[in-house]
Scaffold this active site. Structure first.
Site: not given
Lengths: 371, 412, 104
Positions: B172, B340, B303
């Site tokens: 990620c 996400h 994030h």
């Protein structure tokens, strides 16, 4: 010149564990590993790293759900970081970095870059199987999830050994050897790391076999399992006392090879041989070397007709050289083919060339001066 | 300030093209409008069968037509993530007003970050293996599985031969890794342009994993909110065209932003839980590389996944670097809008930063009701604000402790 | 075997095992030890998984998942608060199985 030198390597494969086990086999064709029949549910024969047992090598803690890719990477790197302290060919139980359990490890300038094709296909299949066959789709073992991700092997290697430097995974397929060397050399050149562990791992399992059979039924080599990792350091720093590995390896070990250049291209006109030939000629030009100076070549031997294209490009440029194929020894180790090629050419002094071609449409080469 | 005191003579890197495929808008302009409006991409997941899950909301890209975007690569040879990457790269070039022919004789780099690569095809193959055994085969799908196809696909589709390609698979944080890789290759002079970003398609495996970990919010994705319960999985792609700033200025190109620097490190600590001290160190590495002080930073694109653990740890790390609440710049999470998007996430966020710098606005953190006191940041709740952004920091954290932070700025 | 006797002792005699899981205490103890990667027979009923045995929140979710799989039950994530030691696991499973039998 990339300014980087290879200072050590280790590997695990059907040849055994550690650099010495591999050198012994490289030098003696009679000792090449035999194929192991692998059956259920996907029949085949493969070069499995049978000497490598995950729990035996790493201990029971933290390994119950670990994929073989990650375990191979952790163990191969261990052998490198502790070279000189541990008898080659015997891993014993590799201890985790002690600071990993409580706080974090102190900053280290050692980074890791590993190549892969698509991570642990077996873990991905097992996870999907659990989801599809259990009473509820979420009744999966959550511990499998991080191991199903492609960055698991590199991340796990850092965690196990307390390596807080840059930690990168490149899905380079058969280009992984060249990609990780180039990436590692660049991180050294830009000062982002003091040393890099560059390599790749590939597990053997029914999932990989099944996918490989579908992709290219006419593979040149049976599948092989293993990993090979190289230690890359800046040439300048290496000439002095190496602070990075000084404590664990004994400073001042001579460099095994200079990484003179790496070049890759994308095949856009269906002529991989010509593209690879262009890479080879440009790399030699930039290094100020002549094709006739190349003494050793290691090919990547991809499945299918690409292997012929690779051989043609080599024949056009360095046809006189001693051409070696790690697939003959350890089988088709996929992404790990590249680092295994390096370990093969390190056996012979002089200029050495590694070539690579991947089914995805990339070709490339790397040039080393082996000491 | 946004220059190179400690790094004099270093080649500066400009963002001159932005290409985006997302659940809230495709193309730089549509994406910028959606960010300003605080649009949500959340909807019931249709990409895979969600039977048996108590809830399954995600941020899916709807109505994407690959045949509209792919120029040379046949659609059936590219998996969905590769299609997103190819489409985004093509858009980035169009956006920069240059064609692939202009790049043909220049040495370039294509780097695409991803978490899952071709795993959406992989898991469909796995399902046929589980249900029908190894006799069931789909060779075309099997060839789409290797993740290297994302970056190679971009180069092949643009017909660019003399490029270094790499698909960065650091989960990620992969988008920021890809951007950093491009920055280094430009700085060392090894390449003259770089197409960098990330792409991922919705995957059942990823959704199932996060669901099992109790990290999928049943209602809405609300980073930094006291009632947040997790992520929404999303999909999409984003690619930035990077060039030496001097070249861009010389040809009169629009410069969205300058990439001032980046940092990479590894927690080497835990497989899924981020470590605050290490995340803070990564931000410091990035600011140092960018040659800016924390006080120079006008905005942090976090994030900000919306999980309990991430947001507290990340905000703690931010406070560690930037100081007490009054000294911390606004901290936003575009994941509140996009979900996400895994390997695409930090690339989409970097694109948002570049568009924010260029357009003079801060994208909001939507779905926000009450800020978690343990986060204690101004997350610019629900409504975008106009702002003069000179330096923006883009955070990315990944499973495995792979951290990557990119710093962008308005070229001085 | 010594270990087995110890396991029996630790799992059955010193803990309060709800009727719904009576007879499966050994199995549960073994599962807990496997997930937490500790030797079977060494875990007391009130040894705390996190503080005494070094588990983290990920391990506890892993444990909950394996309990669901092995016992074919649904355990609410809120129960993680009770899955802190072996006794807690017995209690949670006992309650869930009781509730299931009432439903049926």
């Amino acid at each position: 010149m990339t300014g980087a030198v290879i200072t050590a390597w280790s590997a695990i494969s059907a040849c055994g564990v550690g650099a010495d086990s591999h050198r012994a086999v490289y030098g003696d064709p009679a000792r090449r590993p035999r194929l192991t029949p692998v059956g259920d549910p996907v029949p085949g024969e493969a070069h499995v790293a049978a000497d490598f047992d995950v729990t035996e090598a790493l201990g029971p803690k933290g390994t119950s759900s670990m994929d073989r890719c990650s375990a191979l990477a952790v163990a191969t790197a261990a052998d490198l970081l502790a070279a000189g302290q541990r008898p080659q060919g015997h891993i014993g139980c590799i201890q985790r970095n002690q600071s990993a359990s409580g706080g974090i490890a102190p900053p280290s300038g050692i980074g890791v870059v590993l190549g892969t094709t698509s991570g642990s296909a077996q873990t991905q299949l097992d996870f999907t199987r659990e989801s599809l066959t259990r009473a509820k789709p979420y009744r999966v073992n959550p511990a499998l999830m991080p191991f199903a991700l492609m960055n698991s092997a590199a991340a796990r290697t850092a965690m196990w050994h307390g390596l807080t430097g840059p930690n990168t995974t490149i899905a380079g397929g058969r280009m992984s050897g060249l990609s990780t060397l180039r990436y590692g050399a660049r991180l050294l050149a830009t000062g982002r790391a003091d040393a890099m562990l560059c390599g790749a791992v590939e597990e053997y399992g029914p999932a990989r076999q099944w996918l490989a059979d579908q992709r290219t039924p006419d593979a040149l080599h049976p599948l092989g399992e293993g990993g090979a990792v190289l230690r890359l350091e800046p040439a300048a720093a290496h000439g002095e006392t190496t602070a990075t590995f000084g404590e664990t390896t004994g400073a001042g070990t001579p460099a095994l090879a200079d990484v003179l250049g790496i070049d890759t291209r994308v095949v856009v006109d269906d002529d991989p041989a010509a593209a690879l030939e262009a890479c080879i000629r440009r790399t030699l030009d930039r290094a100020g070397a002549a094709a006739s100076d190349v003494r050793t070549v290691a090919v990547s031997a991809p499945p299918g007709p690409l292997a012929d294209a690779e051989r043609r490009a080599v024949a056009h440029t360095a046809g006189h050289a001693d051409v070696r194929d790690p697939g003959d020894i350890v089988g088709d180790t996929g992404a790990a083919t590249g680092p295994f090629q390096v370990t093969l050419v390190l056996e012979r002094r002089g200029l050495a060339l590694m070539t690579a071609a991947d089914e995805d449409g990339t070709v490339g080469c790397g040039l080393l001066r082996v000491h | 300030m946004a220059g190179s005191r400690a790094h004099a003579g270093r080649r500066r890197v400009a963002v001159t093209g932005v290409g985006v495929v997302s659940s809230i808008g495709t193309g730089a302009d549509a994406y910028a409008r959606a960010l300003r409006q605080g649009r949500s991409g959340a909807r019931p997941i249709e990409a895979f069968d969600t039977t048996g899950f108590a809830h399954a909301t995600g941020c899916e890209v709807v109505g994407f037509e690959p045949e509209r975007w792919l120029r040379r690569v046949p659609v059936e040879e590219a998996g969905r993530a590769a299609q997103f990457a190819i489409a985004s790269a093509g858009m980035a070039l169009d956006d920069a007003g240059i064609t692939e022919d202009d790049l043909r004789d220049r040495r370039g780099l294509v780097s695409i970050g991803t978490t899952d690569g071709g795993s959406d095809d992989g898991e469909r193959l796995a399902a046929s293996f589980v249900h029908d055994g190894p006799a069931a085969i789909d060779p075309a799908a099997a060839r789409r599985v290797p993740a290297s196809r994302l970056a190679t696909g971009v180069a092949r589709d643009l017909g660019l031969a003399d490029v270094e390609v790499s698909t960065v698979a650091t989960a990620c944080a992969a988008g920021n890794y890809a951007i950093g890789g491009g920055v280094d290759a430009l700085r060392t002079g090894e390449v003259d342009y770089a197409l960098c970003g990330g792409a991922d398609a919705l995957c059942r495996m990823t959704f199932t994993g996060f669901y099992r970990l109790g990290a999928v919010d049943p209602d809405r994705c609300r980073p930094f909110d006291v009632d947040r319960r997790g992520i929404h999985t999303g999909e999409g792609g984003a690619v930035l065209l990077l060039e030496p700033l001097d070249d861009a200025v010389a040809r009169g190109a629009r410069v969205y932003a300058e990439v001032l620097g980046y940092g990479l490190n590894c927690d080497a600590h835990h497989q899924v839980a981020p470590h605050g001290e290490s995340v803070a160190r990564c931000m410091e590495l990035a600011l140092d590389d960018a040659d800016v002080a924390p006080a120079d930073v006008d905005l942090i694109s976090a994030h900000g996944t919306g999980t309990k653990a991430n947001d507290v740890t990340e905000c703690g790390a931010i406070h560690g670097v930037f100081g007490p609440a009054g000294e911390v710049p606004p901290v936003v999470s575009v994941k509140s809008m996009l979900g996400h998007t895994m390997g695409a996430a930090s690339a989409l966020a970097a694109a948002a930063c570049a568009l924010g710098i260029d357009g003079g606005f801060v994208p909001p953190t939507i779905n926000h009701t009450e800020t978690d006191p343990e986060c204690a940041v101004d997350c610019v709740p629900n409504t975008a604000v106009d702002a003069d952004l000179r330096v923006v920091q883009n955070n990315a954290l990944a499973f495995g402790g792979n951290n990557a932070v990119v710093v962008l700025g308005r070229p001085a | 075997m010594n270990t087995e006797r110890n396991a029996e002792a630790a799992a059955a005699t010193t803990a309060t095992v709800p009727a719904a899981v009576a007879g499966r205490a050994r199995e549960i103890e073994a599962l807990v030890c496997r997930v937490l990667e500790v030797e079977s027979g060494t875990v007391g009923p009130e040894d705390r998984f996190v503080d005494d045995l070094g588990a983290d929140s990920m391990k506890l979710i892993e444990l909950l998942s394996h309990l669901e799989i092995e016992f074919d039950v649904e355990i609410d994530e809120d129960e993680l608060e009770r899955l802190v030691h072996l006794q807690g696991v017995y209690d949670v499973l006992g309650d869930v199985l009781d509730a299931d039998s009432l439903d049926a």
